[in-house]
Design an enzyme around this catalytic site. Structure first.
Site, PDB file in Angstrom:
ATOM      1  N   GLY A 128       0.824  -1.210   0.000  1.00 54.06           N
ATOM      2  CA  GLY A 128       0.000   0.000   0.000  1.00 54.06           C
ATOM      3  C   GLY A 128       0.855   1.255   0.000  1.00 54.06           C
ATOM      4  O   GLY A 128       1.007   1.901   1.032  1.00 54.06           O
ATOM      5  N   SER A 154       1.535   3.589  -3.417  1.00 47.03           N
ATOM      6  CA  SER A 154       1.074   4.628  -4.343  1.00 47.03           C
ATOM      7  C   SER A 154      -0.355   5.065  -4.031  1.00 47.03           C
ATOM      8  O   SER A 154      -1.175   4.263  -3.588  1.00 47.03           O
ATOM      9  CB  SER A 154       1.114   4.110  -5.785  1.00 47.03           C
ATOM     10  OG  SER A 154       2.424   3.871  -6.175  1.00 47.03           O
ATOM     11  N   GLU A 184      14.193  -3.354  -3.676  1.00 50.68           N
ATOM     12  CA  GLU A 184      13.396  -3.640  -4.863  1.00 50.68           C
ATOM     13  C   GLU A 184      14.219  -3.423  -6.129  1.00 50.68           C
ATOM     14  O   GLU A 184      14.110  -4.176  -7.078  1.00 50.68           O
ATOM     15  CB  GLU A 184      12.164  -2.727  -4.863  1.00 50.68           C
ATOM     16  CG  GLU A 184      11.181  -3.031  -5.991  1.00 50.68           C
ATOM     17  CD  GLU A 184      10.020  -2.032  -6.055  1.00 50.68           C
ATOM     18  OE1 GLU A 184       9.991  -1.095  -5.244  1.00 50.68           O
ATOM     19  OE2 GLU A 184       9.169  -2.206  -6.925  1.00 50.68           O
TER      20      GLU A 184
END
Lengths: 388, 398
Positions: free
Chosen positions: B127, B129, B244
């Site tokens: 959760g 963007s 990431e």
């Protein structure tokens, strides 16, 4: 997998870097060297010899230090960074490489120690105007006569051929101009009767010559390697030269990129450094991406330069050059653009990097030529398949 | 300097290669390779097979299932998973929330969440963007207000990938509206079954339903589900996004696609021969392969450099990997579509049962949607323009 240099390689790199920084850190000095009779500094050439750089790739038995492609890469990267003018590629990598790999013991021992001590310079007189980038396209002939050979032909853009003492000449012993067999290599004294040289500077401030051979007589022991091994040897040494040029280009690109970023930080317009503008930041960032991609492929080229399988090696060198050329074009053009007017001046260093990078892109094949080579080989996945 | 793998690394690669081909169901690999959407069960199955072998969370701390591996081993595993068209362990779990909990969570949170996260007993979604907060993530407005030992969460998230499968969400919420925007954010964990959550699918241009809007209407979250300290969530998010980016080049995946491109080019008629016989096609493929080889070595340089880097600090080169890696993923999907040619046009779902004869090869009909779908890779994970900003600021000092 290991990207670290050995302790010896680190020391070597440090000493080359010191030499080049000292000799070329001040760009004014380069102009002085260029005005010497051979277009480079003879005093510096002796310092290369003292440091052991001129014998680096030769076997210890031949007066050298037994270095490999990684050592050559370190030297060439420094040469690229400094925009050095000395004929390292022509004498050590090309001429020295041909003698090292193709010469018999007598030839090696006669020639290589004299390259290493700086007293003998070589040039590779092979390319002919009609050949463009085809190494096998040779019209120059070698006719056996009286126990020796008689050479006739014309060689074009022989790098540092103007000042070399000894030429390695590719000539056809048999067959037709575009046959892949029948090509031999011959050691020819640059001062031999029948050799004429027309010297000129090249666009990057280096030197070259058109060389004509008219009834040039050489003895039987002037032949390098077996009569029919010429093309394989030429291919192998050209691949080594491509790997060396990739390293030189990376040295030039990294210096050019760094000076461009510095310029963006110092040049002010509209009251702020121009590097604060996003359009210019993104272009500089893309140039860094291109630089790192090129650096990776220069390492790949160094790793593959001694690969025993000629086809695999040749495809790898072509692939390396495709990336190097793409990156060099992008960084070279970008650097001039980001510098603006000052980048266009003869006085400023950036333009000279751009010119050298551009000329490297035309040596031993251009991007289209190398891309065709990779494509004709069926791409780069051949080595993947072999792995699996 | 030696770009080749050591004998030990080759042995590991071969072990991974044969394990994946032997243990992962072939039909799942085939579906992924063809660009079809996998079911939740497919992904859970593969994740658990890998986890049982100790390969789902090898980069986690050892006590939570990690392996004492060199960076090269991690790299090899990731590449082989991609090249074998195996769905990788769920990134939300293993690369995102897991490492954050392991690094910043309380002991109780670690015990509660890490084993279940590693085994995909909990499926997490991200959760981050919001409609008004894309590249400018720190401007997010979903707010969490204290009410006793609960937070009350209100707001909206978007682009929430696979939220329809998720059991839990890790969520950035604003807990201080007065502070500088980065300093008023907290990192909360809560169940997707909590009252007040609505999930609405967003259909993307490829017709896929990967992403969702998630609405929060007075969702009550126990205070114990706050990770780390209140208002320090931005630090944890940056840590997460750094992780990431390192895996984002997806070189193995592009290699797998190019291998398929070669095969399809040889099978697809063109002129007197096949697409493969066209020198222009071969040159385009060669240009992509050259860049991919360069990127592979760049990635290995980053991997090898990881030994000398401070733990948890990403290499700035990861921005280079993101930019070039995403461009090459997109180039490969475009090339596949062009091999398909006119057969790429029909918008017919090959999984839809029908008695009609096929219009073209099945693979060809999936190439356009895959191409459309892959425009996302230069947008997500920090858009390529944001990556250029990072390079300019962090690396070039501009």
């Amino acid at each position: 997998m290991d990207f670290d240099l050995t302790e010896e390689q680190r020391l070597l790199r440090d000493s080359i870097d010191r030499l080049i920084d000292d000799a070329y850190g001040d760009f004014e000095k380069r102009r002085t060297y260029a005005q010497e009779p051979h277009g480079f500094s003879m005093a510096l050439w002796r310092r290369y010899a003292e440091l052991g750089l001129l014998g680096l790739p030769f076997a210890e038995a031949d007066g050298g230090y037994g270095g490999g492609a990684v050592e050559t890469m370190l030297v060439m990267e420094a040469i690229g960074r400094g925009l050095a003018l000395e004929p390292y590629l022509a004498t050590v990598v090309l001429g020295g490489g041909l003698v090292r790999l193709g010469g018999n013991a007598a030839q090696r021992q006669r020639i290589l120690p004299r390259i290493a001590d700086g007293s003998l310079r070589l040039a590779f007189a092979h390319n002919e105007r009609q050949a463009r980038y085809d190494l096998f396209d040779v019209a120059t002939t070698a006719r056996a006569e009286g126990g020796g050979f008689v050479l006739n032909g014309a060689k074009t853009v022989v790098l540092h051929g103007d000042s070399a003492d000894l030429l390695v000449v590719g000539a056809r012993l048999s067959g037709n101009r575009r046959d892949r067999t029948g090509i031999g290599l011959f050691l020819v004294d640059a001062g031999a009767a029948g050799v004429t040289r027309r010297a000129y500077p090249t666009q990057d401030g280096q030197r070259a010559a058109e060389i004509t051979l008219a009834q040039v007589r050489v003895p039987a022991d002037a032949m390098l390697g077996a009569p029919d091994a010429g093309l394989a040897l030429i291919g192998q040494v050209t691949d080594a030269a491509i790997a060396a040029l990739c390293a030189e280009a990376v040295g030039a690109m990294s210096a050019l990129h760094a000076m461009t970023v510095d310029y963006l930080k110092t040049r002010k317009q509209f009251g702020v450094p121009i590097g604060s503008f996003q359009a210019l930041q993104h272009r500089a960032a893309d140039m860094l991406v291109a630089l790192e991609q090129a650096r990776s492929m220069a390492m790949y080229a160094a790793m593959m330069a001694d690969a025993p399988d000629a086809a695999e090696r040749h495809t790898a060198m072509a692939a390396a050059r495709v990336q190097i050329d793409e990156s060099a074009r992008m960084i070279g053009q970008g650097a001039i653009q980001l510098h603006g007017g000052i980048g266009m001046t003869q006085e400023y260093r950036a333009g000279h990097y751009f010119k050298r990078l551009t000329m490297i892109g035309l040596l031993f094949g251009d991007t289209a030529h190398h891309l065709k080579t990779v494509a004709a080989a069926g791409g780069l996945s051949a080595d993947e398949a072999a792995e699996t | 300097m030696d770009l080749r793998f050591t004998p030990e690394e080759i042995a590991f690669r071969d072990e991974v290669r044969s394990f994946l081909r032997r243990e992962i169901p072939a039909d799942i690999r085939a579906r992924l390779s063809e660009g079809r959407h996998l079911s939740k069960q497919d992904m859970v199955t593969c994740h658990r097979i890998l986890h049982q072998r100790g390969w789902a969370v090898p980069h986690w701390p050892r006590e939570w299932g990690g392996q004492d591996w060199s960076p090269v081993f991690h790299y090899i595993l990731g590449e082989e998973i991609q090249r074998a068209a195996v769905p990788p362990p769920l990134a939300f779990n293993v690369s995102m929330v897991g490492p954050v909990i392991a690094q910043f969570g309380s002991e109780a949170q670690k015990r509660r969440f890490l084993p279940a996260t590693a085994n995909l007993d909990i499926w997490w979604c991200q959760g981050f963007s919001e409609p008004g907060s894309g590249s400018d993530l720190a401007s997010l407005r979903t707010r969490a207000e204290r009410d006793g030992d609960h937070y009350i969460v209100n707001g909206q998230k978007t682009w929430t990938t696979l939220a329809q499968y998720a059991d839990w969400i890790f969520c950035l919420v604003r807990t201080n509206r007065e502070a500088k925007k980065q300093e008023g954010i907290s990192f909360l964990l809560f169940e997707m079954t909590s009252p007040g959550i609505t999930v609405r699918p967003i259909v993307t241009i490829d017709g896929g339903r990967e992403v969702n809007e998630v609405f929060f209407d007075n969702v009550r979250v126990p205070v114990e589900n706050l990770v780390g300290q209140e208002n320090r969530g931005w630090d944890y998010a940056k840590f997460l996004l750094g992780n990431e980016r390192t895996g984002i080049a997806r070189i193995g995946l592009t290699k797998e696609r190019l291998a398929r491109a070669r095969q399809f080019a040889r099978e697809t008629p063109a002129g007197d021969g096949t697409v493969w016989d066209d020198p222009d096609f071969r040159r385009r493929l060669a240009l992509i392969e050259v860049q991919l080889k360069a990127l592979e070595i760049t990635q290995m340089r980053v991997v090898a450099g990881a030994r000398n880097r401070e733990a948890g600090r990403p290499d700035p080169n990861s921005s280079i990997l993101k930019i070039k890696g995403s461009e090459l993923q997109q180039a490969a999907t475009e090339l596949l579509m062009e091999i398909a040619g006119p057969c790429a046009l029909p918008a017919v779902d090959p999984d839809e049962p029908t008695n009609e004869p096929p219009i073209g090869p099945e693979w060809a009909m999936l190439t356009a949607p895959t191409y459309f779908n892959y425009r996302k890779v230069s947008i997500y994970g920090g858009s390529n323009e944001i990556q250029r900003n990072i390079i300019a600021k962090a690396f070039l000092g501009l």
